[in-house]
Enzyme design. Structure first.
Site, mmCIF file in Angstrom:
data_model
loop_
_atom_site.group_PDB
_atom_site.id
_atom_site.type_symbol
_atom_site.label_atom_id
_atom_site.label_comp_id
_atom_site.label_asym_id
_atom_site.label_seq_id
_atom_site.Cartn_x
_atom_site.Cartn_y
_atom_site.Cartn_z
ATOM 1 N N TRP A 1 0.841 -1.206 0.000
ATOM 2 C CA TRP A 1 0.000 0.000 0.000
ATOM 3 C C TRP A 1 0.871 1.249 0.000
ATOM 4 C CZ3 TRP A 1 -0.316 4.049 3.474
ATOM 5 C CH2 TRP A 1 -1.406 4.914 3.338
ATOM 6 N N HIS A 2 2.016 1.173 0.702
ATOM 7 C CA HIS A 2 2.877 2.352 0.818
ATOM 8 C C HIS A 2 3.574 2.719 -0.484
ATOM 9 C CE1 HIS A 2 2.386 1.808 5.182
ATOM 10 N NE2 HIS A 2 2.728 3.071 5.261
ATOM 11 N N GLY A 3 3.755 1.777 -1.367
ATOM 12 C CA GLY A 3 4.395 2.151 -2.635
ATOM 13 C C GLY A 3 4.735 0.959 -3.501
ATOM 14 N N PHE B 1 2.228 8.822 -1.216
ATOM 15 C CA PHE B 1 1.410 7.618 -1.157
ATOM 16 C C PHE B 1 -0.039 7.898 -1.484
ATOM 17 C CE2 PHE B 1 4.710 6.802 2.295
ATOM 18 C CZ PHE B 1 5.584 6.229 1.401
#
Length: 413
Positions: free
Chosen positions: A258-260, A413
């Protein structure tokens, strides 16, 4: 008829999930999957030349995607009545203080607040202003100064000894905390000025006694989102050992992704899952639910050791989060574990870095005193003059440091 209605509800739910995650996947992960697809074919000797897209990532897409998904899922689970007020729904999705970097709000908490008539409450506004000031201090004074040294050390890690690299990782540890919890404080404080109550997003996570406690206190709106909408539907901790292990890895790997769109984030998530696993298997993941050293000024030696160990594990994991790629992260960690770890740190600007370390200690002290409060600028001297001296000191340090401004890390993000 009930069966037909239920199947229609399910179709609408999955349409919403697929469309939302489809947009997120396209804008955020298209090139990541394509690059790995090319790399896999290259490994087997097949060269392919597909078109990559130069996509501009929409600001805050990860945050408002999850926010809208929470609305859809809660309506489906009948925790919330679907709103007929399109303006209120749009305001919930696009609420400006927390739109770009959270906290990720639930429709059950934020949406009903748009229906109420608001009146100005002086005490709430004062508390909101305090939290904004504390957030600015964390961002501008702590995070931006830590960033100077974290960037210097990470960008030239081959030139430094082990102790300097460890110090660089610690600087990044406080940079990301000051940056993101600072943003959350500003967002929550701004919302309070307008009469809105957002959920707490950080609760002094670096005082955690184990990794499970850390994740209950770090980016709480995301951790609880994954718990409620992914971990529990997968079976949570109800099944056998294999299911518990599987669900733990899923939630942490997805959180990392989710963060990258980078393998560094996935490894960071996987590493946190490995940290969490012994606690889960020994059924000790819910032993530290209260505030550390509750009712006491100082922690016990055992608590101090637990906090130190958890902090060190977190610092090492953050190396993967900060590094450009896995090679850099692994070499960085390898270079820490050398004889140079027992020598004094040597890098340009050591003297000014000492001032930043002193400010970090001030932050830790204030947060320790207020560790049981909703934010760390909550408990202040009763004397009005002392309070105003403190306000002006903070405002002065924020203005003095504002020349080194950097954008918020979580904007990407």
């Amino acid at each position: 008829k009930n069966e037909e209605k239920q199947s229609t509800r399910k179709i609408l739910l999955w349409t919403s999930i697929i469309v939302n995650l489809g947009f997120l996947g396209f804008f955020k992960y298209y090139n990541f999957f394509l690059d790995n697809f090319i790399a896999a074919f290259s490994f087997f000797g097949q060269e392919i030349q597909p078109n990559t897209l130069n996509i501009i990532l929409p600001v805050g897409i990860s945050f408002y995607t999850f926010q809208t998904l929470s609305y859809t899922i809660d309506v489906y689970k009948k925790k919330l009545e679907p709103t007929e007020d399109f303006i209120a729904f749009s305001a919930f999705v696009c609420f400006f203080p927390q739109l770009v970097a959270g906290p990720i709000e639930r429709a059950t908490n934020l949406l009903p607040q748009f229906y109420k008539k608001r009146t100005f409450e002086y005490d709430k506004a004062v508390d909101g202003m305090r939290q904004i000031l504390w957030g600015l201090f964390k961002k501008v004074v702590i995070a931006d100064n830590c960033a100077e040294y974290a960037n210097l050390i990470f960008n030239n890690y081959q030139d430094y000894n082990g102790s300097t690299l460890l110090l660089g990782a610690i600087f990044f540890t406080f940079q990301i905390y000051g940056d993101f919890s600072g943003y959350s404080d500003i967002a929550i404080g701004t919302s309070r000025l307008f009469g809105f109550d957002l959920k707490q997003n950080f609760a002094t996570p670096y005082f955690s006694r184990d990794i499970a406690e850390f994740w209950r206190r770090w980016h709480m709106s995301l951790s609880t989102w994954f718990r409620d909408y992914l971990y529990i539907p997968l079976g949570g901790s109800r099944g056998g050992t294999w299911m518990k292990v599987r669900n733990t890895f899923i939630i942490f790997l997805v959180s990392g992704f989710w963060h990258g769109a980078n393998w560094t984030f996935i490894v960071w998530g996987g590493l946190n899952a490995l940290y969490f696993l012994p606690l889960l298997l020994l059924k000790r993941n819910r032993t530290n639910l209260g505030v550390v050293a509750e009712g006491r000024m100082l922690p016990s030696f055992k608590e101090l050791f637990q906090m130190g160990t958890t902090f060190l594990l977190t610092v090492l994991a953050w190396v993967f989060f900060r590094a450009e790629n896995l090679t850099v992260a692994l070499n960085f960690l390898k270079n820490i574990v050398t004889k140079g770890l027992f020598k004094a740190p040597v890098f340009d600007g050591r003297k000014s870095a000492a001032v930043t370390i002193l400010v970090i200690f001030i932050l830790i002290s204030i947060e320790w005193i207020n560790r049981s409060k909703s934010h760390s600028f909550n408990r202040l001297p009763k004397n009005k003059m002392l309070r105003y001296i403190l306000y002006y000191m903070l405002i002065g340090t924020v203005l003095f440091n504002s020349s080194t401004e950097k954008e918020f890390i979580y904007f990407q993000f």
